[in-house]
Design a protein around this motif. Structure first.
Motif, mmCIF file in Angstrom:
data_model
loop_
_atom_site.group_PDB
_atom_site.id
_atom_site.type_symbol
_atom_site.label_atom_id
_atom_site.label_comp_id
_atom_site.label_asym_id
_atom_site.label_seq_id
_atom_site.Cartn_x
_atom_site.Cartn_y
_atom_site.Cartn_z
ATOM 1 N N PHE A 28 5.479 24.172 -13.025
ATOM 2 C CA PHE A 28 5.631 24.467 -11.595
ATOM 3 C C PHE A 28 4.401 25.215 -11.067
ATOM 4 O O PHE A 28 3.920 24.949 -9.964
ATOM 5 C CB PHE A 28 6.901 25.284 -11.339
ATOM 6 N N ALA A 29 3.875 26.127 -11.874
ATOM 7 C CA ALA A 29 2.704 26.899 -11.450
ATOM 8 C C ALA A 29 1.465 26.010 -11.349
ATOM 9 O O ALA A 29 0.690 26.103 -10.390
ATOM 10 C CB ALA A 29 2.456 28.044 -12.433
ATOM 11 N N SER A 30 1.282 25.133 -12.313
ATOM 12 C CA SER A 30 0.104 24.246 -12.305
ATOM 13 C C SER A 30 0.210 23.191 -11.207
ATOM 14 O O SER A 30 -0.770 22.870 -10.539
ATOM 15 C CB SER A 30 -0.040 23.570 -13.663
ATOM 16 N N ALA A 31 1.416 22.657 -11.021
ATOM 17 C CA ALA A 31 1.615 21.638 -9.988
ATOM 18 C C ALA A 31 1.427 22.228 -8.598
ATOM 19 O O ALA A 31 1.018 21.519 -7.665
ATOM 20 C CB ALA A 31 2.996 21.011 -10.125
ATOM 21 N N LYS A 32 1.713 23.498 -8.445
ATOM 22 C CA LYS A 32 1.530 24.159 -7.152
ATOM 23 C C LYS A 32 0.066 24.114 -6.728
ATOM 24 O O LYS A 32 -0.246 23.900 -5.549
ATOM 25 C CB LYS A 32 2.015 25.603 -7.225
ATOM 26 N N VAL A 33 -0.827 24.281 -7.665
ATOM 27 C CA VAL A 33 -2.265 24.222 -7.373
ATOM 28 C C VAL A 33 -2.640 22.835 -6.879
ATOM 29 O O VAL A 33 -3.372 22.677 -5.891
ATOM 30 C CB VAL A 33 -3.095 24.589 -8.628
ATOM 31 N N ARG A 34 -2.142 21.825 -7.549
ATOM 32 C CA ARG A 34 -2.400 20.432 -7.164
ATOM 33 C C ARG A 34 -1.829 20.138 -5.777
ATOM 34 O O ARG A 34 -2.504 19.575 -4.908
ATOM 35 C CB ARG A 34 -1.781 19.505 -8.209
ATOM 36 N N ALA A 35 -0.581 20.501 -5.556
ATOM 37 C CA ALA A 35 0.067 20.227 -4.274
ATOM 38 C C ALA A 35 -0.595 20.988 -3.136
ATOM 39 O O ALA A 35 -0.770 20.447 -2.035
ATOM 40 C CB ALA A 35 1.546 20.586 -4.363
ATOM 41 N N ASN A 36 -0.976 22.230 -3.371
ATOM 42 C CA ASN A 36 -1.623 23.009 -2.317
ATOM 43 C C ASN A 36 -2.976 22.445 -1.924
ATOM 44 O O ASN A 36 -3.385 22.554 -0.762
ATOM 45 C CB ASN A 36 -1.761 24.471 -2.753
ATOM 46 N N ALA A 37 -3.671 21.832 -2.874
ATOM 47 C CA ALA A 37 -4.941 21.168 -2.537
ATOM 48 C C ALA A 37 -4.677 20.018 -1.567
ATOM 49 O O ALA A 37 -5.455 19.780 -0.637
ATOM 50 C CB ALA A 37 -5.614 20.657 -3.804
ATOM 51 N N HIS A 38 -3.583 19.313 -1.765
ATOM 52 C CA HIS A 38 -3.196 18.232 -0.853
ATOM 53 C C HIS A 38 -2.658 18.789 0.470
ATOM 54 O O HIS A 38 -2.945 18.256 1.539
ATOM 55 C CB HIS A 38 -2.137 17.342 -1.515
ATOM 56 N N ASN A 39 -1.889 19.866 0.386
ATOM 57 C CA ASN A 39 -1.357 20.477 1.610
ATOM 58 C C ASN A 39 -2.479 20.932 2.546
ATOM 59 O O ASN A 39 -2.330 20.898 3.775
ATOM 60 C CB ASN A 39 -0.480 21.678 1.267
ATOM 61 N N MET A 68 0.824 -1.204 0.000
ATOM 62 C CA MET A 68 0.000 0.000 0.000
ATOM 63 C C MET A 68 0.863 1.262 0.000
ATOM 64 O O MET A 68 1.805 1.363 0.775
ATOM 65 C CB MET A 68 -0.906 0.017 1.239
ATOM 66 N N PRO A 69 0.547 2.213 -0.869
ATOM 67 C CA PRO A 69 1.244 3.504 -0.803
ATOM 68 C C PRO A 69 0.683 4.338 0.348
ATOM 69 O O PRO A 69 -0.508 4.289 0.641
ATOM 70 C CB PRO A 69 0.916 4.143 -2.154
ATOM 71 N N ILE A 70 1.560 5.087 1.003
ATOM 72 C CA ILE A 70 1.112 6.066 1.993
ATOM 73 C C ILE A 70 1.779 7.388 1.637
ATOM 74 O O ILE A 70 2.882 7.696 2.097
ATOM 75 C CB ILE A 70 1.472 5.652 3.441
ATOM 76 N N SER A 71 1.134 8.154 0.784
ATOM 77 C CA SER A 71 1.672 9.465 0.423
ATOM 78 C C SER A 71 1.522 10.400 1.620
ATOM 79 O O SER A 71 0.790 10.106 2.570
ATOM 80 C CB SER A 71 0.946 10.024 -0.796
ATOM 81 N N TYR A 72 2.187 11.521 1.559
ATOM 82 C CA TYR A 72 2.199 12.427 2.713
ATOM 83 C C TYR A 72 0.794 12.887 3.091
ATOM 84 O O TYR A 72 0.358 12.732 4.234
ATOM 85 C CB TYR A 72 3.107 13.630 2.429
ATOM 86 N N TYR A 73 0.046 13.450 2.142
ATOM 87 C CA TYR A 73 -1.277 13.979 2.487
ATOM 88 C C TYR A 73 -2.265 12.870 2.823
ATOM 89 O O TYR A 73 -3.190 13.061 3.613
ATOM 90 C CB TYR A 73 -1.822 14.851 1.348
ATOM 91 N N PHE A 74 -2.054 11.685 2.224
ATOM 92 C CA PHE A 74 -2.943 10.546 2.444
ATOM 93 C C PHE A 74 -3.060 10.208 3.929
ATOM 94 O O PHE A 74 -4.135 9.858 4.414
ATOM 95 C CB PHE A 74 -2.380 9.343 1.673
ATOM 96 N N PHE A 75 -1.962 10.357 4.658
ATOM 97 C CA PHE A 75 -1.962 9.970 6.062
ATOM 98 C C PHE A 75 -2.787 10.922 6.931
ATOM 99 O O PHE A 75 -3.094 10.607 8.077
ATOM 100 C CB PHE A 75 -0.534 9.884 6.594
ATOM 101 N N PHE A 76 -3.165 12.059 6.383
ATOM 102 C CA PHE A 76 -3.946 13.030 7.148
ATOM 103 C C PHE A 76 -5.380 13.144 6.628
ATOM 104 O O PHE A 76 -6.102 14.076 6.954
ATOM 105 C CB PHE A 76 -3.254 14.393 7.098
ATOM 106 N N THR A 77 -5.777 12.147 5.841
ATOM 107 C CA THR A 77 -7.098 12.176 5.214
ATOM 108 C C THR A 77 -8.098 11.331 5.985
ATOM 109 O O THR A 77 -7.801 10.217 6.401
ATOM 110 C CB THR A 77 -7.005 11.646 3.767
ATOM 111 N N ASN A 78 -9.300 11.878 6.162
ATOM 112 C CA ASN A 78 -10.456 11.135 6.668
ATOM 113 C C ASN A 78 -11.639 11.550 5.818
ATOM 114 O O ASN A 78 -12.236 12.602 6.025
ATOM 115 C CB ASN A 78 -10.705 11.444 8.143
ATOM 116 N N MET A 79 -11.973 10.732 4.837
ATOM 117 C CA MET A 79 -12.960 11.135 3.849
ATOM 118 C C MET A 79 -14.370 11.239 4.408
ATOM 119 O O MET A 79 -15.237 11.883 3.807
ATOM 120 C CB MET A 79 -12.940 10.177 2.659
#
Length: 328
Positions: A210-221, A104-115
């Protein structure tokens, strides 16, 4: 007229009937994930799988059953959290007495998720149309459940002649049987060229990416929540205790990502993650942890978007995991 209907024979064309059903009840992403997940749970039982791949979309697109060293089933689907990923392990163990390894992958944001905690519209759809129908478990969610089926149009003639819902269920069952031995992307569900993007990011400039990926990463952050992380640590600790008691092996990994996404991952989230996850993992001999976040084995050409592997990247990741399993 009724007279005419009674006076002639009506020949039903099965292909046209199925076509009408698929138009009235289209297989959207949530219906597909439910059918796929049920199909893979059936596969586990029928093949007595020895390896279970579970988790979120990183495993869904990044790990291939056929590349594993033993019989494997991949039950990873979109937008899963730790609770439901671990619940899939419980269900798999019920179905296969030969199950010995969980990946199982455990990405950084995944560990703080409770859907189930204040879910977004997307997560509410996943809860209502994927997780609850499959697992019969809402993880404490008390909000509204959305309708399971989304009927987008009517077919007056066929609906008058046949039990349309019954035909729909037969059609879905046929699709589910086909999915048992197929990867997530297949002729039924074709892999999108750009993944989550509407374009090939490799054709854009670094500045644009970098600009587009920032939007994606910030949603996870924005998911980062220490309290949720601590709750998931307790969940993970109990799970690993149970796996040790049952003699199972567990392989966790941090999935690789592009340099564009990597730059924006919140350092505080990584720091807390390392403390909570690694303390737990290091206390359990049944567990192997593989950190691929900064791996130089993957290049931008191995990704379909900023944080999901393409088919070539999936082969490379599958090789790493297969070697880890083979080396146990």
């Amino acid at each position: 007229s009724e007279e005419l209907m009674n006076a002639v024979d009506i020949v039903l064309n099965l292909e046209e009937l199925i076509g009408a059903v698929s138009e009235c009840y289209p297989i959207d992403i949530f219906t597909y994930d439910r059918l796929y997940l049920n199909a893979k749970l059936n596969r586990i039982k029928e093949q007595q799988s020895e390896i279970l791949i579970t988790g979120s979309s990183y495993a869904m697109v990044g790990l291939l059953e056929d590349e594993m060293p033993k019989s494997a089933s991949n039950v990873a689907v979109n937008a899963q959290d730790l609770y439901y990923s671990l619940l899939s392990v419980k269900e798999a163990i019920k179905r296969s007495s030969k199950l010995e390894t969980i990946v199982m992958p455990i990405s950084y944001y995944f560990f703080f998720t409770n859907m189930a905690n204040k879910p977004s519209d997307y997560m509410q759809n996943v809860l209502s149309k994927v997780n609850y129908p499959v697992y019969n478990n809402l993880h404490g969610y008390t909000g509204k459940l959305l309708p399971l089926y989304n009927k987008v149009m009517k077919s007056p003639l066929y609906e008058r002649l046949v039990n349309f819902e019954e035909v729909r269920d037969m059609y879905y069952e046929a699709v589910k049987r086909d999915l048992e031995n197929l990867p997530y992307y297949n002729p039924i569900n074709v892999r999108p060229t750009g993944g989550l993007l509407s374009y090939d990011f490799k054709e854009k400039s670094d500045e644009q990416n970098f600009a587009s990926a920032k939007v994606r990463a910030n949603a996870h952050n924005s998911i980062f929540d220490v309290d949720k992380g601590m709750a998931n640590q307790k969940l993970l600790d109990r799970f690993l205790d149970n796996m040790e008691e049952q003699g199972k092996r567990v392989i966790f990994f941090i999935p690789p990502t592009t340099k564009f996404y990597k730059k924006w991952v919140l350092p505080e989230m990584v720091q807390v993650y390392n403390k909570l996850v690694m303390d737990t993992v290091n206390n359990h001999k049944c567990c192997t942890f593989i950190d691929l976040f900064n791996s130089e084995y993957f290049s931008e050409t191995d990704f379909q978007d900023y944080d999901h592997l393409n088919s070539n990247g999936a082969k490379k990741l599958s090789k790493i995991i297969a070697e880890a399993i083979g080396g146990e």
